[in-house]
Write an enzyme that holds these catalytic residues in place. Structure first.
Site, PDB file in Angstrom:
ATOM      1  CD  GLN A  35      -3.458  -4.851   6.281  1.00  0.00           C
ATOM      2  OE1 GLN A  35      -3.319  -3.898   5.524  1.00  0.00           O
ATOM      3  NE2 GLN A  35      -4.104  -5.944   5.919  1.00  0.00           N
ATOM      4  CG  ASP A  91     -10.356  -0.875   4.124  1.00  0.00           C
ATOM      5  OD1 ASP A  91      -9.987  -1.157   2.972  1.00  0.00           O
ATOM      6  OD2 ASP A  91      -9.711  -1.147   5.149  1.00  0.00           O
ATOM      7  CE  LYS A 143      -3.782  -2.559   1.889  1.00  0.00           C
ATOM      8  NZ  LYS A 143      -4.396  -3.205   3.034  1.00  0.00           N
TER       9      LYS A 143
END
Ligand code: NAP
Length: 296
Positions: free
Chosen positions: A98, A121, A54
């Site tokens: 995460q 997300d 990322k």
């Protein structure tokens, strides 16, 4: 028939090059640099590798990334305080925590603490609800990436029957929701299969498009699909392979070799859906940053 390979790497590269230009324009015209905070708690090797991917992807397109790496012993209230700080940081437009988090931390509590305006997300229930009613919101990255790889390769979903195998909250369910919207790039008839489905093959044989997201190799085999089908393989599974230095290789959820002889198009693993997922995270971060312009 030999299927067209739907190259996720190439589609992702095309999108990232568009994003790079868009960010240059945002910098020039609005002095705005999209910013993403990536929060990692602990040292799970897979998570470390995702976070590295990322960071690299952000650098590639010109997104500012703030890395928050913390030991696995981090207390829940400290993590919640960090989320609160990031929620108020004007340089940060997207917050990604995460997963999985260490067991002593309530994952739900942390994800729900993220400001829905920075929930890139698309996991916050507010955004899930908005997606369901067809509002312009952050779409979850993997299903959004699947829609992009289809449309950018000229595969229409409108009026077609899509059968999804898997009903998780991050892939199967949101994809079904997105595909059934009344819009040009969706408008599909959707069937969702899972472990409670009696005869999965009965459904997949009727599909124009099959999406496999079960997390199990060979969930979809050649006898389960019809000629000319489009297959999207979301699964990422490690199988033992003594010929590899690592001792394993990655495979998807479908029998790629046999299905490629029958399908009209198919995504490979790796190099299919995977690169699209990170790309849609970048997309959502830019979308969030752009919203601040209209709010000023
Ligand atoms: P998950 O949370 O484990 O959900 C799996 C779903 O598949 C469940 O709904 C389960 O049904 C269903 N299922 C499992 N085995 C099945 C079978 N034999 N027949 C029918 N249905 C079955 O997994 P996930 O997070 O959605 O991920 C799925 C796969 O995609 C994994 O391999 C994951 O690594 C991969 N993935 C890849 C990306 C990417 O970017 N490439 C992103 C996300 C996930 P029940 O609900 O009945 O248990």
């Amino acid at each position: 028939m030999s299927a067209k390979i739907l190259d996720g790497k190439a589609t992702a590269a095309e999108m990232r090059s568009e994003m790079k230009q868009e960010i240059e324009q945002l910098k020039r015209d609005h002095k705005l640099i999209p910013g993403l905070a990536v929060v990692l708690v602990g040292e799970n090797p897979a998570s470390v590798s995702y976070v590295t991917g990322k960071r690299k992807a952000c650098a590639e397109v010109g997104i500012f990334s703030r890395e928050e790496n913390h030991p696995a012993t981090l207390a829940e209230d400290k993590l919640l305080a960090l989320i609160d700080e990031l929620n108020h940081d004007p340089k940060i437009h997207g917050i990604l925590v995460q997963l999985p988090l260490p067991k002593h931390i309530d994952e739900k509590k942390v994800l729900y603490a993220i400001d829905p305006k920075k929930d890139v997300d698309g996991f916050h229930p507010f955004n899930v609800g908005e997606m369901m009613i067809g509002e312009d919101t952050f779409l979850p990255c993997t299903p959004h990436g699947i829609l992009q790889i289809l449309t950018r390769n000229g595969i229409e979903t409108a009026s077609r029957h899509v059968v999804i195998v898997g009903r998780s909250n991050i892939v199967g369910k949101p994809l079904a929701m997105m595909l059934m919207q009344k819009s040009k790039t969706a408008n599909a008839t959707v069937t969702v299969c899972h472990t409670g489905t009696k005869d999965i093959a009965y459904h997949t044989r009727q599909a124009d498009i099959v999406v496999a997201a079960a997390g199990r190799p060979n969930t979809v085999t050649a006898d389960m699909v019809r000629d000319g089908v489009v297959v999207v393989d979301v699964g990422v599974n490690r199988v033992e392979d003594a010929t590899r230095k690592s001792g394993y290789r990655l495979v998807g959820d479908v029998d790629f070799e046999a299905i490629s002889q029958k399908a009209s198009a198919i995504t490979p693993v790796p190099g299919g859906v995977g690169p699209m997922t990170i790309t849609m995270l970048l997309y959502n971060t830019i979308k969030s940053a752009k919203k601040t312009i209209t709010q000023k």
